[in-house]
Design a protein around this motif. Structure first.
Motif, PDB file in Angstrom:
ATOM      1  N   HIS A 119      -1.919  -1.246  -3.791  1.00  0.00           N
ATOM      2  CA  HIS A 119      -2.995  -0.257  -3.628  1.00  0.00           C
ATOM      3  C   HIS A 119      -2.380   1.127  -3.514  1.00  0.00           C
ATOM      4  O   HIS A 119      -1.440   1.338  -2.752  1.00  0.00           O
ATOM      5  N   VAL A 120      -2.939   2.083  -4.272  1.00  0.00           N
ATOM      6  CA  VAL A 120      -2.519   3.480  -4.173  1.00  0.00           C
ATOM      7  C   VAL A 120      -3.760   4.340  -4.044  1.00  0.00           C
ATOM      8  O   VAL A 120      -4.855   3.953  -4.464  1.00  0.00           O
ATOM      9  N   GLY A 121      -3.571   5.524  -3.457  1.00  0.00           N
ATOM     10  CA  GLY A 121      -4.743   6.367  -3.354  1.00  0.00           C
ATOM     11  C   GLY A 121      -4.511   7.679  -2.667  1.00  0.00           C
ATOM     12  O   GLY A 121      -3.437   7.958  -2.127  1.00  0.00           O
ATOM     13  N   SER A 122      -5.539   8.490  -2.731  1.00  0.00           N
ATOM     14  CA  SER A 122      -5.667   9.742  -2.024  1.00  0.00           C
ATOM     15  C   SER A 122      -4.540  10.708  -2.388  1.00  0.00           C
ATOM     16  O   SER A 122      -4.069  10.745  -3.526  1.00  0.00           O
ATOM     17  N   VAL A 147       0.865  -1.178   0.000  1.00  0.00           N
ATOM     18  CA  VAL A 147       0.000   0.000   0.000  1.00  0.00           C
ATOM     19  C   VAL A 147       0.904   1.232   0.000  1.00  0.00           C
ATOM     20  O   VAL A 147       1.857   1.312   0.779  1.00  0.00           O
ATOM     21  N   ILE A 148       0.604   2.187  -0.863  1.00  0.00           N
ATOM     22  CA  ILE A 148       1.426   3.387  -1.024  1.00  0.00           C
ATOM     23  C   ILE A 148       0.578   4.617  -0.756  1.00  0.00           C
ATOM     24  O   ILE A 148      -0.505   4.767  -1.334  1.00  0.00           O
ATOM     25  N   GLY A 149       1.084   5.517   0.103  1.00  0.00           N
ATOM     26  CA  GLY A 149       0.361   6.768   0.318  1.00  0.00           C
ATOM     27  C   GLY A 149       0.655   7.390   1.663  1.00  0.00           C
ATOM     28  O   GLY A 149       1.518   6.932   2.424  1.00  0.00           O
ATOM     29  N   GLU A 150      -0.101   8.426   1.977  1.00  0.00           N
ATOM     30  CA  GLU A 150       0.190   9.252   3.137  1.00  0.00           C
ATOM     31  C   GLU A 150      -0.240   8.604   4.454  1.00  0.00           C
ATOM     32  O   GLU A 150      -1.201   7.836   4.508  1.00  0.00           O
ATOM     33  N   ALA A 151       0.505   8.948   5.492  1.00  0.00           N
ATOM     34  CA  ALA A 151       0.141   8.652   6.884  1.00  0.00           C
ATOM     35  C   ALA A 151       0.094   9.988   7.618  1.00  0.00           C
ATOM     36  O   ALA A 151       0.929  10.859   7.377  1.00  0.00           O
ATOM     37  N   LEU A 152      -0.872  10.162   8.483  1.00  0.00           N
ATOM     38  CA  LEU A 152      -0.991  11.436   9.182  1.00  0.00           C
ATOM     39  C   LEU A 152      -1.716  11.246  10.510  1.00  0.00           C
ATOM     40  O   LEU A 152      -2.152  10.140  10.849  1.00  0.00           O
TER      41      LEU A 152
END
Length: 309
Positions: A120-123, A12-17
């Protein structure tokens, strides 16, 4: 959910916040970010998951690291930010959330995708420059036997204009096996005709397109037709993470009920897809019944699945 098929590994690729949640003037902080929620959701549903993301070595970053570790998600850092990103969420009386962001996304060190069955990629991570260009390049270079899922999860304040973002979305859709978007995403991306969103994304090359409509359920579309899946009806506490739990439930069910090989080959009938959609709706329903982005475990799904999916 069936586990008779070979186990799948997901990247899974994407932001963490950190979500700073303001509920009637009282603030609390929770780990968040759409891709992070999907990674946690997949792992809780029995998919071995690695999360490629970036957060700082600060107090909030350590909250993120502890959270994903508790869900047995491996982390691969793709940059070295000086502070961890945040999203301030204000909760309305009906449980819906609006957001203000303080977020950076570089994706300076893309991970190796070898050995993964699902990406999975997103946002924001898939759509916000400069990192989005590198994410897209990674996705477009993936072997065809890798199941790609994509959720634009549009956050207009953080993205280029809709026309520019739409070009990115179409390039992801051209490689994606599964695209999920909300009715709000569709309205922003296709203001002239949001009802055409699924058809447009199928035309770009996506195999399965899902449009979620909150309490109205969801619509799943393929080249063979479309059908509606009713929502899993619950008392809503808040809607944080609902779409992410739907996404992780959908991808896990595709891998565990149908199999990655059949999904990427397009060998799915609508009855099978209906069952998968009901699992996804159930996962989202469980999440909105409790505070924050808390996707369900396999045991929680199985506890209610015989009556619901």
């Amino acid at each position: 959910m069936s586990h008779s098929l070979p186990p799948a590994r997901a990247l899974v690729i994407g932001e963490a916040l950190i979500d700073i949640v303001d509920r009637e003037g009282v603030e609390s902080e929770h780990v968040g970010g759409s891709p992070l929620n999907v990674a946690v959701g997949l792992s809780r549903l029995g998919i071995e998951t690695t999360f490629a993301t970036e957060f700082a070595d600060d107090e909030r970053g350590r909250l993120i690291a502890d959270h994903v570790e508790r869900s047995h998600v491996a982390v691969e850092q793709t940059a070295a930010p000086t502070r961890t990103s945040t999203a301030r969420a204000r909760i309305a009386a009906d449980g819906s959330a609006t957001y203000d962001f303080d977020l950076t996304w570089e994706f300076a060190r893309p991970p190796h995708a070898d050995g993964f069955d699902i990406v999975h990629v997103g946002s924001v991570g898939a759509l916000r420059p400069p990192g989005a260009d590198r994410v897209l390049a990674l996705v477009e270079a993936l072997p065809r036997d890798v199941l790609v899922s994509f959720d634009p999860n549009v956050r207009p304040a953080l993205l280029p204009p809709a026309s520019e973002t739409r070009e990115f979305v179409h390039r992801y859709a051209a490689r994606a096996d599964v695209v999920k978007l909300s009715d709000e995403d569709a309205e922003w991306l296709y203001p002239d005709d949001p009802e055409s969103a699924a058809a447009r994304l199928l035309e770009q090359g996506a195999s399965i397109v899902v449009v979620t409509r909150g309490g109205q359920g969801s619509t799943l579309s393929t080249s063979a037709g479309e059908f509606r899946v009713p929502p899993h009806t619950v008392d809503v506490v808040d809607t944080i993470g609902a779409g992410d739990s739907y996404m992780s439930g959908l991808v896990a069910a595709l891998a565990q009920r149908i199999g990655v090989d059949r999904v990427v080959a397009g060998r799915i009938d609508l009855d099978e897809l209906d069952g998968v959609g009901r699992v996804a709706a159930l996962a989202a329903g469980i999440t909105v019944s409790r505070a924050g982005a808390a996707p369900p475990t396999t045991a929680e799904l199985d506890a209610v699945a015989p009556q619901s999916a």
